[in-house]
Design a protein around this motif. Structure first.
Motif, PDB file in Angstrom:
ATOM      1  N   ALA A  78       0.847  -1.169   0.120  1.00 15.43           N
ATOM      2  CA  ALA A  78       0.073  -0.083   0.162  1.00 15.43           C
ATOM      3  C   ALA A  78       0.949   1.460  -0.009  1.00 15.43           C
ATOM      4  O   ALA A  78       0.614   2.226  -0.616  1.00 15.43           O
ATOM      5  CB  ALA A  78      -0.806  -0.024   1.261  1.00 15.43           C
ATOM      6  N   LEU A  79       1.951   1.227   0.714  1.00 14.85           N
ATOM      7  CA  LEU A  79       2.842   2.376   0.792  1.00 14.85           C
ATOM      8  C   LEU A  79       3.444   2.579  -0.764  1.00 14.85           C
ATOM      9  O   LEU A  79       3.649   3.624  -1.187  1.00 14.85           O
ATOM     10  CB  LEU A  79       4.137   2.129   1.809  1.00 14.85           C
ATOM     11  CG  LEU A  79       3.840   2.621   3.280  1.00 14.85           C
ATOM     12  CD1 LEU A  79       4.905   2.111   4.136  1.00 14.85           C
ATOM     13  CD2 LEU A  79       3.388   4.047   3.514  1.00 14.85           C
ATOM     14  N   VAL A 159      -4.210   1.129   5.194  1.00 18.70           N
ATOM     15  CA  VAL A 159      -3.055   1.875   4.637  1.00 18.70           C
ATOM     16  C   VAL A 159      -3.264   2.592   3.496  1.00 18.70           C
ATOM     17  O   VAL A 159      -2.980   3.775   3.037  1.00 18.70           O
ATOM     18  CB  VAL A 159      -1.801   1.010   4.677  1.00 18.70           C
ATOM     19  CG1 VAL A 159      -0.419   1.850   4.033  1.00 18.70           C
ATOM     20  CG2 VAL A 159      -1.474   0.429   6.027  1.00 18.70           C
ATOM     21  N   MET A 160      -4.258   1.912   2.445  1.00 14.69           N
ATOM     22  CA  MET A 160      -4.790   2.547   1.386  1.00 14.69           C
ATOM     23  C   MET A 160      -5.215   3.692   1.480  1.00 14.69           C
ATOM     24  O   MET A 160      -5.397   4.906   0.939  1.00 14.69           O
ATOM     25  CB  MET A 160      -5.229   1.626   0.247  1.00 14.69           C
ATOM     26  CG  MET A 160      -4.524   0.471  -0.231  1.00 14.69           C
ATOM     27  SD  MET A 160      -3.553   1.103  -1.564  1.00 14.69           S
ATOM     28  CE  MET A 160      -4.407   1.057  -2.843  1.00 14.69           C
ATOM     29  N   ASN A 168       2.381  12.268   1.848  1.00 15.69           N
ATOM     30  CA  ASN A 168       3.766  11.758   1.629  1.00 15.69           C
ATOM     31  C   ASN A 168       3.635  10.161   2.446  1.00 15.69           C
ATOM     32  O   ASN A 168       2.834  10.088   3.367  1.00 15.69           O
ATOM     33  CB  ASN A 168       4.928  12.701   2.294  1.00 15.69           C
ATOM     34  CG  ASN A 168       4.409  12.979   3.702  1.00 15.69           C
ATOM     35  OD1 ASN A 168       4.667  12.288   4.695  1.00 15.69           O
ATOM     36  ND2 ASN A 168       3.972  14.262   3.983  1.00 15.69           N
ATOM     37  N   PRO A 169       4.830   9.497   2.282  1.00 13.43           N
ATOM     38  CA  PRO A 169       4.627   8.082   2.613  1.00 13.43           C
ATOM     39  C   PRO A 169       4.735   8.311   4.299  1.00 13.43           C
ATOM     40  O   PRO A 169       3.834   7.488   4.974  1.00 13.43           O
ATOM     41  CB  PRO A 169       5.892   7.490   2.392  1.00 13.43           C
ATOM     42  CG  PRO A 169       6.123   8.254   1.102  1.00 13.43           C
ATOM     43  CD  PRO A 169       5.635   9.622   1.133  1.00 13.43           C
ATOM     44  N   VAL A 175      -0.979   8.240   9.764  1.00 18.40           N
ATOM     45  CA  VAL A 175      -2.307   8.132  10.175  1.00 18.40           C
ATOM     46  C   VAL A 175      -2.896   6.798  10.117  1.00 18.40           C
ATOM     47  O   VAL A 175      -3.877   6.343  10.665  1.00 18.40           O
ATOM     48  CB  VAL A 175      -2.740   8.811   8.765  1.00 18.40           C
ATOM     49  CG1 VAL A 175      -4.461   8.530   8.553  1.00 18.40           C
ATOM     50  CG2 VAL A 175      -2.630  10.374   8.501  1.00 18.40           C
ATOM     51  N   ALA A 176      -2.354   5.993   9.457  1.00 21.20           N
ATOM     52  CA  ALA A 176      -2.588   4.316   9.398  1.00 21.20           C
ATOM     53  C   ALA A 176      -2.380   3.930  10.887  1.00 21.20           C
ATOM     54  O   ALA A 176      -3.443   3.147  11.404  1.00 21.20           O
ATOM     55  CB  ALA A 176      -2.000   3.514   8.506  1.00 21.20           C
ATOM     56  N   PHE A 177      -1.288   4.188  11.336  1.00 21.82           N
ATOM     57  CA  PHE A 177      -1.197   3.493  12.890  1.00 21.82           C
ATOM     58  C   PHE A 177      -2.066   4.328  13.863  1.00 21.82           C
ATOM     59  O   PHE A 177      -2.740   3.672  14.772  1.00 21.82           O
ATOM     60  CB  PHE A 177       0.410   3.842  13.391  1.00 21.82           C
ATOM     61  CG  PHE A 177       0.507   3.193  14.808  1.00 21.82           C
ATOM     62  CD1 PHE A 177       0.859   2.108  14.985  1.00 21.82           C
ATOM     63  CD2 PHE A 177       0.760   4.419  15.776  1.00 21.82           C
ATOM     64  CE1 PHE A 177       1.009   1.550  16.469  1.00 21.82           C
ATOM     65  CE2 PHE A 177       1.142   4.075  16.996  1.00 21.82           C
ATOM     66  CZ  PHE A 177       1.135   2.923  17.211  1.00 21.82           C
TER      67      PHE A 177
END
Length: 325
Positions: A78-79, A159-160, A168-169, A175-177
């Motif tokens: 996803a990253l 993550v998507m 940015n990565p 945000v995902a965490f």
């Protein structure tokens, strides 16, 4: 709905990361089984010298801890598909092609989930074949692989979705965490602080006790520890499936409707910056206050430190642009 041309482009752009992720996801569990088998053979050899030594080739997947490499592969893919593509500028090129944004996101999503689920399916067959050939004793094997596949699907969707919201990565990962522990932050942290305050004044706070197991149901990161599988209830693992679908809907909506500029900002939609900063400061206040709750003075001092830390972290992460690749 997906497009064959976009699928081919995804394959060409992410060939090496696909190869690494596919191999890691497919081989992680079979290699782990082989490692246990070699340890078992070594134990049998030592048993000749020490007859009292007990040797078992046994695997309880309900107590195996984390979901192996499956979820790591979902994060990496996803990253690569959104975060690093946006940072390099290749996502802007794709979005400039004569395709609707929804079709682009769905193609990426279908491609990623297909790679991950295919690798997990092959891992399941290889692992099962090894278990049969090597005659290992296993518990919760099938439930573990079903739960792992669902958990990986949820992580990939999360993550998507984070990538569709961020610029940015690094922001995508943060945000995902944060979303994976959000129920603890929004519910558990305030309740814990209310309990501390009531106890300072000698009041009974037992009525505020939350059943931690209930919190686990709605917290994505809780399923990392084989939650549901070791509980012996596969219906629990359907909850991350629903959450994965919800994250897909959020990601698709954000990808279609938010700005696409490669500007290095934390959030693509700038209106989110100030509310999120306020939340980060509040979490810092509550978190540091709870950590320093030995007395009311240390609690207040911890909250002051937490407010400063929360402000600095939110300022440098959210309002500072990251240099693009």
């Amino acid at each position: 709905m997906v497009d064959r041309g976009l699928l081919y482009q995804e394959w060409k752009q992410h060939f090496w990361i696909i190869l690494v992720v596919f191999a890691a996801v497919m081989l992680s569990e079979p290699l782990s089984i082989l490692n246990d088998y070699f340890q078992y053979q070594s134990c049998l050899a030592d048993q000749k010298k020490f007859p009292d030594l007990e040797c078992d080739f046994y695997r309880d997947y309900g107590m195996s801890g984390v979901m192996r490499m499956f979820w790591v592969g979902g994060i990496a893919l996803a990253l690569s598909q959104i975060g690093f593509e946006r940072s390099r500028g290749t996502l802007e090129f794709t979005l400039g092609l004569p395709y609707k944004r929804g079709l682009i996101f769905n193609t990426k999503y279908f491609f990623g989930t297909s790679i991950l689920l295919t690798a997990q399916l092959l891992s399941y067959f290889l692992s099962y074949a090894l278990i049969v050939v090597l005659k290992a004793e296993v518990i919760h094997f099938h439930a573990y692989f079903i739960g792992s596949a669902i958990f990986c699907f949820m992580v990939y969707s999360l993550v998507m979705a984070a990538g569709a919201m961020t610029g940015n990565p690094l922001a995508q990962l943060i945000v995902a965490f944060s979303a994976s522990i959000l129920p603890y932050l929004l519910i558990g942290l305030p309740v814990a602080n209310v309990q501390i305050i009531l106890q300072f004044f000698g009041n009974d706070a037992s009525f505020l006790l939350l059943e931690s197991n209930m919190m686990n149901y709605i917290t994505p990161i809780a399923y990392l520890d084989s939650f549901g599988v070791k509980e012996g209830n596969m219906l629990i693992t359907l909850i991350p499936l629903v959450m994965g679908i919800l994250f897909y809907i959020i990601g698709s909506f954000c990808f279609v409707n938010q700005p696409i500029e490669r500007n290095g900002h934390f959030f693509l939609w700038k209106q989110l910056e100030r509310p999120i900063q306020i939340l980060v400061i509040l979490f810092g206040i509550l978190g540091f206050g709870m950590a320093a709750s030995s007395s009311i003075l240390s609690y207040i001092f911890g909250m002051i430190i937490g407010s400063a830390v929360g402000f600095l972290i939110s300022y440098f992460l959210i309002f500072k642009k990251i240099k693009q690749l």
